[in-house]
Design a protein around this motif. Structure first.
Motif, PDB file in Angstrom:
ATOM      1  N   UNK A 220       0.833  -1.342   0.039  1.00 51.68           N
ATOM      2  CA  UNK A 220       0.128   0.214   0.016  1.00 51.68           C
ATOM      3  C   UNK A 220       1.004   1.207   0.200  1.00 51.68           C
ATOM      4  N   UNK A 221       2.212   1.440   0.624  1.00 49.00           N
ATOM      5  CA  UNK A 221       2.952   2.409   0.511  1.00 49.00           C
ATOM      6  C   UNK A 221       3.493   2.515  -0.838  1.00 49.00           C
ATOM      7  N   UNK A 222       4.019   1.526  -1.487  1.00 47.10           N
ATOM      8  CA  UNK A 222       4.507   1.718  -2.986  1.00 47.10           C
ATOM      9  C   UNK A 222       5.658   2.727  -2.979  1.00 47.10           C
ATOM     10  N   UNK A 223       5.342   3.817  -3.732  1.00 38.28           N
ATOM     11  CA  UNK A 223       6.241   5.114  -3.933  1.00 38.28           C
ATOM     12  C   UNK A 223       6.862   5.560  -2.591  1.00 38.28           C
ATOM     13  N   UNK A 224       6.126   5.572  -1.821  1.00 34.23           N
ATOM     14  CA  UNK A 224       6.629   6.201  -0.146  1.00 34.23           C
ATOM     15  C   UNK A 224       7.077   5.158   0.566  1.00 34.23           C
ATOM     16  N   UNK A 225       7.194   3.899   0.304  1.00 33.40           N
ATOM     17  CA  UNK A 225       7.828   2.654   1.013  1.00 33.40           C
ATOM     18  C   UNK A 225       9.169   2.632   1.303  1.00 33.40           C
ATOM     19  N   UNK A 226       9.537   1.876   1.921  1.00 35.35           N
ATOM     20  CA  UNK A 226      11.128   1.855   2.368  1.00 35.35           C
ATOM     21  C   UNK A 226      11.826   1.213   1.329  1.00 35.35           C
TER      22      UNK A 226
ATOM     23  N   UNK B 175       9.379   2.475  -7.889  1.00 32.90           N
ATOM     24  CA  UNK B 175      10.592   2.647  -7.018  1.00 32.90           C
ATOM     25  C   UNK B 175      11.697   2.548  -7.673  1.00 32.90           C
ATOM     26  N   UNK B 176      11.819   1.902  -8.632  1.00 35.25           N
ATOM     27  CA  UNK B 176      13.134   1.296  -9.391  1.00 35.25           C
ATOM     28  C   UNK B 176      13.254   2.065 -10.529  1.00 35.25           C
ATOM     29  N   UNK B 177      13.496   1.552 -11.637  1.00 35.23           N
ATOM     30  CA  UNK B 177      13.608   2.112 -13.030  1.00 35.23           C
ATOM     31  C   UNK B 177      12.337   2.125 -13.588  1.00 35.23           C
ATOM     32  N   UNK B 178      11.882   2.683 -15.006  1.00 36.27           N
ATOM     33  CA  UNK B 178      10.817   2.631 -15.236  1.00 36.27           C
ATOM     34  C   UNK B 178      10.721   1.121 -16.075  1.00 36.27           C
ATOM     35  N   UNK B 179      11.693   0.897 -17.071  1.00 45.32           N
ATOM     36  CA  UNK B 179      11.831  -0.367 -17.666  1.00 45.32           C
ATOM     37  C   UNK B 179      13.091  -0.952 -17.358  1.00 45.32           C
TER      38      UNK B 179
END
Length: 372
Positions: A103-109, A198-202
């Motif tokens: 649920x945190x996704x982008x804002x996660x650890x 959270x990482x690369x696009x592709x």
């Protein structure tokens, strides 16, 4: 040809996400013959604690009909794609929405633990031919969609890559990783939207023996925020002789950059020695790229065409690549050969710009420029 058999998911399987339905769905899917179409009730909602498996199926169409599949439970440390297509051929999934457990996704650890990163939205594992159409994946710890070898086989050299698969009209948002291709051939991802990755696009990353990426086409997609590189090819761990034939064209970045990495960062395997393995055949064309650093870096690439891209750079203190000449360039070449550059446009933001359009080191040969 004869009409395809149609199998409708029974209304008796709970479809309001009130309790897990994956075991009931597995029993039903086992009764569906190859060559059939499976259709879910319109806009149904299925809670699932375990993946929806399609193992070694042939010529199967799954019409989600607007249905949602929502991962439930507290066991986030589980390597489990929500839809897991292993082996088989001719598998089409359409109109399916997946919600993972992140649920945190982008804002996660950062980073999620390794087993959490295996929670993908959709995974094609050594599948030969298929499509993922008009579908969505949100809130997964791993990749919204991934292509990899069949993990049931311990010897990855004994299984083919995922091959001949089209992803069209997909949406992947709020994920702990990236769109991942570790072992894929003739993969097309087009007309899709990805954001808050959270990482690369592709990420094209063959990182085990016998894995490779070949004839990959990333075209006409929109990208929001990402935290590594928009398109990353990093295969320095294991030589990947077969990798190459990468097309990245007509894509648009829609959000301000959040990373010092260039939007396109290609690195062939090796470290500057005689045993290096080059990515052979790269096309980067007509993309709209935003960057705090360089626009495109090609390292140990043989045969590339970089044409008609718009690269917009804003100021980013400390974002220059320390491995190239001082300054910020639209295109950086390191040990790259037979590269054609044509008609790229460099733009500056209110606080920064590019020092030059091209930086090529002494190892790079066969670099040509055309007007466009």
């Amino acid at each position: 040809p004869p009409a395809r058999p149609l199998r409708t998911v029974p209304s008796g399987i709970v479809a309001d996400c009130s309790k897990p339905a994956d075991a009931d769905l597995a029993r039903f899917l086992a009764t569906v013959p190859d060559g059939a179409t499976v259709r879910f009730p319109p806009n149904a909602c299925y809670a699932e604690q375990n993946p929806i498996f399609l193992n070694d199926r042939r010529d199967l169409v799954v019409d989600g009909n607007g249905s949602t599949f929502r991962a439930v439970g507290d066991d986030v440390a589980t390597c489990r794609p929500n839809w897991w297509i292993q082996g088989g051929s001719g598998i089409t999934l359409e109109n399916i929405t997946v919600y993972g457990r992140n649920r945190t996704g982008w804002d996660g650890p950062r980073p999620p633990v390794v087993v959490e990163q295996c929670e993908h939205g959709f995974t094609f594992a050594s599948t030969q031919g298929g499509a993922l159409l008009g579908s969505k994946a949100f809130d997964v710890y791993g990749d919204p969609v991934s292509f990899e070898p069949d993990v049931r086989k311990q010897d990855y050299c004994a299984v083919p890559p995922a091959r001949d698969i089209v992803v069209d009209g997909f949406e992947g948002v709020n994920a702990g990783r990236t769109v991942g291709i570790t072992d894929g051939e003739r993969i097309t991802i087009r007309n899709s939207h990805f954001a808050d990755l959270y990482d690369a696009g592709v990420d094209l990353e063959p990182d085990l023996a016998c894995e490779y990426v070949k004839d990959i086409h990333i075209t006409g997609n929109r990208f929001g925020r990402y935290r590594f590189a928009l398109l990353n090819t990093y295969s320095a761990i294991v030589p990947s002789d077969h990798s190459g034939g990468i097309e990245f064209s007509d894509n648009v970045t829609e959000a301000d950059p959040t990373t010092c990495y260039p939007p396109v960062d290609f690195i062939g395997a090796g470290s500057g020695g005689a045993d290096d393995h080059f990515l052979a055949g790269v096309t980067i064309a007509r993309n709209q790229l935003r960057t705090l650093a360089e626009g495109v870096i090609l390292e140990r690439v043989h045969g590339a065409h970089v044409e008609g891209n718009t690269m917009a750079r804003d100021a980013g203190a400390g974002c220059a690549n320390p491995d190239v000449a001082p300054g910020f360039f639209g295109l950086v070449l390191h040990d790259a050969h037979d590269v054609n550059v044509a008609g790229n446009v460099l733009q500056s933001g209110p606080h920064g710009g590019f020092d030059g359009d091209l930086s090529a080191d002494a190892l790079s040969t066969g670099v040509t420029r055309n007007a466009g």
